[in-house]
Scaffold this motif. Structure first.
Motif, PDB file in Angstrom:
ATOM      1  N   ARG A  74       0.831  -1.212   0.000  1.00  0.00           N
ATOM      2  CA  ARG A  74       0.000   0.000   0.000  1.00  0.00           C
ATOM      3  C   ARG A  74       0.868   1.267   0.000  1.00  0.00           C
ATOM      4  O   ARG A  74       0.617   2.212  -0.748  1.00  0.00           O
ATOM      5  N   GLU A  75       1.894   1.281   0.823  1.00  0.00           N
ATOM      6  CA  GLU A  75       2.765   2.459   0.909  1.00  0.00           C
ATOM      7  C   GLU A  75       3.473   2.731  -0.416  1.00  0.00           C
ATOM      8  O   GLU A  75       3.587   3.889  -0.847  1.00  0.00           O
ATOM      9  N   GLU A  76       3.938   1.672  -1.079  1.00  0.00           N
ATOM     10  CA  GLU A  76       4.641   1.874  -2.357  1.00  0.00           C
ATOM     11  C   GLU A  76       3.678   2.254  -3.479  1.00  0.00           C
ATOM     12  O   GLU A  76       4.034   3.041  -4.360  1.00  0.00           O
ATOM     13  N   MET A  77       2.471   1.722  -3.456  1.00  0.00           N
ATOM     14  CA  MET A  77       1.479   2.135  -4.446  1.00  0.00           C
ATOM     15  C   MET A  77       1.110   3.612  -4.262  1.00  0.00           C
ATOM     16  O   MET A  77       1.001   4.370  -5.234  1.00  0.00           O
ATOM     17  N   ASP A  78       0.931   4.016  -3.022  1.00  0.00           N
ATOM     18  CA  ASP A  78       0.589   5.410  -2.744  1.00  0.00           C
ATOM     19  C   ASP A  78       1.720   6.354  -3.162  1.00  0.00           C
ATOM     20  O   ASP A  78       1.480   7.427  -3.719  1.00  0.00           O
ATOM     21  N   LYS A  79       2.966   5.950  -2.886  1.00  0.00           N
ATOM     22  CA  LYS A  79       4.116   6.765  -3.292  1.00  0.00           C
ATOM     23  C   LYS A  79       4.162   6.936  -4.805  1.00  0.00           C
ATOM     24  O   LYS A  79       4.607   7.972  -5.314  1.00  0.00           O
ATOM     25  N   ALA A  80       3.710   5.908  -5.534  1.00  0.00           N
ATOM     26  CA  ALA A  80       3.737   5.943  -7.000  1.00  0.00           C
ATOM     27  C   ALA A  80       2.547   6.709  -7.582  1.00  0.00           C
ATOM     28  O   ALA A  80       2.387   6.773  -8.802  1.00  0.00           O
ATOM     29  N   GLY A  81       1.713   7.283  -6.722  1.00  0.00           N
ATOM     30  CA  GLY A  81       0.595   8.093  -7.196  1.00  0.00           C
ATOM     31  C   GLY A  81      -0.670   7.315  -7.482  1.00  0.00           C
ATOM     32  O   GLY A  81      -1.583   7.841  -8.131  1.00  0.00           O
TER      33      GLY A  81
END
Length: 578
Positions: free
Chosen positions: A58-65
């Motif tokens: 979730r954190e990496e998806m959110d960072k990727a926009g």
């Protein structure tokens, strides 16, 4: 968590139906519990691992926009009927009707659902690009569910979908999500390889598609990997070169020779006392386009160097067939051919011949002729006018990287992530349009990005274990510290309880084994569960010199420290842990 108050049970015996290490350890360590074939209850400690994987994703998806949403697990059949996949996914899809007679299914994947969400919201290219994702349950009615969470019928998956007005935008987001996936697996602490893959029915022609493979001995997939150049591809997709081969060049005419009962390459090569690569392997396949009465079919003879194997995926992609099957024996006989003795020389005209690109068309080979006979000195360019030449061989260890010429190896892998460029396949099928920059309706391009959350849990165990149990990467371990007391009940309970609270107050996730059990049981359970750091408080040791043992589960390193140094020592061990 105190184990005396916890919900946890371990098992000494290996479950009868657990074939691979991760399945065995998940059950034995009390992380999952079988509910039915391919269905599992995620028990408290196991569910903590799953949530940690979800949070990293979730954190990496959110960072990727990317933007998170949640769609129903039950999806309307009308969406699948609209896309044309209602019948095509018959084997994997669990279908049913509600009380109103409406068709429904349990989602095996979500291309239709997300496209429906998108088309109800986005109307203009100005609202693009957009990437939506969810972490949710999927169900695929596998004929033979096996390997625990590795190939379960119900599983947790993160699926993301991006929408674009042009290919440049799709490429940009694809590359961004590729890096996000790399970050996910680096943070989890797993050895992985991102490999070129075949998109099958999902990807759009020659569009980009990659798999993320966790390296593990029990992996179902084979990865072609070049350690020196870094080239990596799923074996079904890999493009490699054979090593230089001493093919025979001769002007001798083609000649039929007796080869009684020699059907296989090995039998023919042994009988004629030649190397297998001086023969041609003949493989017959039938390609089918369409279904039912409208179906059309063609029969193909594929020729390969004798010690090579056919890559069916490459063949299917080349002929662009809906179905590809080995040609049935009665069809082979109807064409006047003898199974085991088939070759290209004087082959029937309705048999479409394809030569693999690794064949030297000017060299001489042994090839099939008729019952108990083979031809020698068969030169494809001279004797059959070879024209259709395609790379169809299956890459193998010892081949060469096409760009650098370096040797490749095969690694076993577990696919835990797959990303595709879908093109406009689903936006067209569901008549999803937005207003383009030129003022005309256009079907947006799509990308698809999946990660198997529960599969990552299994893959991590497959990669990280020893003869005593699991060795969790610290990022997804259910707890950071396993605190054990080796004392008689009541001897130093108050002191141990204070130490446990001290560790918890230091914001270290801790499991406290305060059960009234012998040290052997506690040590075995601690190693089985595989928490990164073990802290052992022994009554005798503490009474003697007030020392506490701290041990690394992975390396076995252990030190004895005073209580005032305990927290800093645990933190130091965690910093060193993967």
């Amino acid at each position: 968590m105190k184990l005396s108050c916890g919900f946890w049970q371990t098992f000494k015996e290996v479950p009868n139906d657990a074939e691979i290490t991760s399945h065995q350890l998940l059950i034995r360590a009390g992380l999952i519990q079988k509910a039915n074939a391919g269905l599992y209850n995620y028990l408290p400690a196991g569910y903590r691992v799953i949530r940690k994987v979800e949070n990293i994703v979730r954190e990496e998806m959110d960072k990727a926009g990317c933007l998170e949403l949640l769609m129903p697990v039950v999806t309307p059949g009308e969406l699948w009927q609209e896309s044309g996949r209602w019948d095509k996914m018959e084997g994997l899809m669990l279908k049913f009707k509600d009380r109103g007679g409406r068709d429904l299914c349990i989602s095996p994947t979500n291309e239709e659902s997300i496209t429906d969400v998108f088309r109800k919201t986005v109307k203009s290219y100005k609202q693009l690009p957009v990437t939506l994702y969810q972490i949710n349950t999927k169900f695929r009615d596998e004929i033979r569910p096996r390997y625990g969470l590795m190939r379960a019928r119900e599983f947790i998956m993160k699926d993301a979908y991006s929408f674009h007005s042009d290919k440049a935008s799709l490429d940009e987001i694809y590359d961004r999500l590729f890096k996000a996936y790399e970050n996910v697996f680096k943070r989890i602490g797993l050895e992985f390889i991102a490999v070129e893959a075949d998109g099958g029915a999902m990807a759009d022609g020659d569009a980009k598609t990659h798999e993320f493979q966790v390296v593990a001995e029990n992996g179902e997939d084979e990865v072609i990997y070049c350690p020196k150049s870094g080239y990596a591809a799923n074996r079904e997709k890999a493009q490699t070169k054979r090593k230089a081969t001493d093919f025979i060049k001769t002007d001798a005419p083609i000649e039929a020779v007796d080869t009684p009962n020699a059907k296989t390459i090995e039998e023919v090569a042994s009988f004629l006392k030649i190397a297998p690569h001086h023969t041609l392997k003949s493989v017959l396949y039938t390609a089918i386009w369409g279904e039912g009465e409208k179906a059309k079919e063609k029969h193909f003879l594929i020729l390969l160097v004798g010690d090579d194997s056919l890559n069916e995926i490459k063949l299917k992609n080349h002929v662009k067939a809906d179905f590809l099957l080995p040609t049935q024996e009665h069809i082979i006989k109807d064409m006047g051919l003898v199974p085991g003795f088939v070759g290209a020389y004087n082959a029937p005209k309705d048999l479409h011949i394809i030569y693999d690109a690794a064949i030297d068309l000017n060299a001489a080979y042994v090839t099939g002729a008729e019952l108990d006979k083979h031809y020698i000195n068969f030169v494809p360019n001279r004797d059959a006018k070879a024209e259709n030449v395609v790379d169809l061989r299956l890459a193998q260890a010892g081949d060469l990287d096409q760009k650098t010429g370096e040797e490749v190896i095969i690694k076993k892998g577990i696919e835990v992530g797959h990303i595709f460029q879908l093109g406009n396949k689903y936006t067209k099928a569901l008549e999803c349009t937005v207003l383009g920059q030129d003022g005309r309706p256009m079907n947006p391009l799509m990308g698809c990005y999946g990660i198997g959350v529960t599969r990552i849990v299994s893959a991590a165990i497959e990669q990280c274990n020893d003869e005593n149990g699991i060795i969790w990467p610290k990022a997804i371990a259910p707890y950071q510290v396993h605190f054990l007391t080796i004392t008689k009940k009541g001897a130093i309970d108050e002191f141990a309880g204070g130490m446990y609270q001290e560790i918890v107050d230091a914001k270290l996730e801790t499991i406290y084994d305060d059960r009234d059990l012998g040290p052997g049981f506690k040590f075995k359970d601690a190693d089985l569960l595989g928490i990164p750091v073990q802290v052992v408080l022994g009554e005798r040791d503490y009474a003697k010199d007030e020392m506490i043992e701290v041990k690394s589960r992975k390396t076995g390193e252990r030190v004895r420290v005073k209580r005032e140094d305990l927290i800093s020592t645990i933190q130091n061990f965690l910093e060193k842990a993967q």
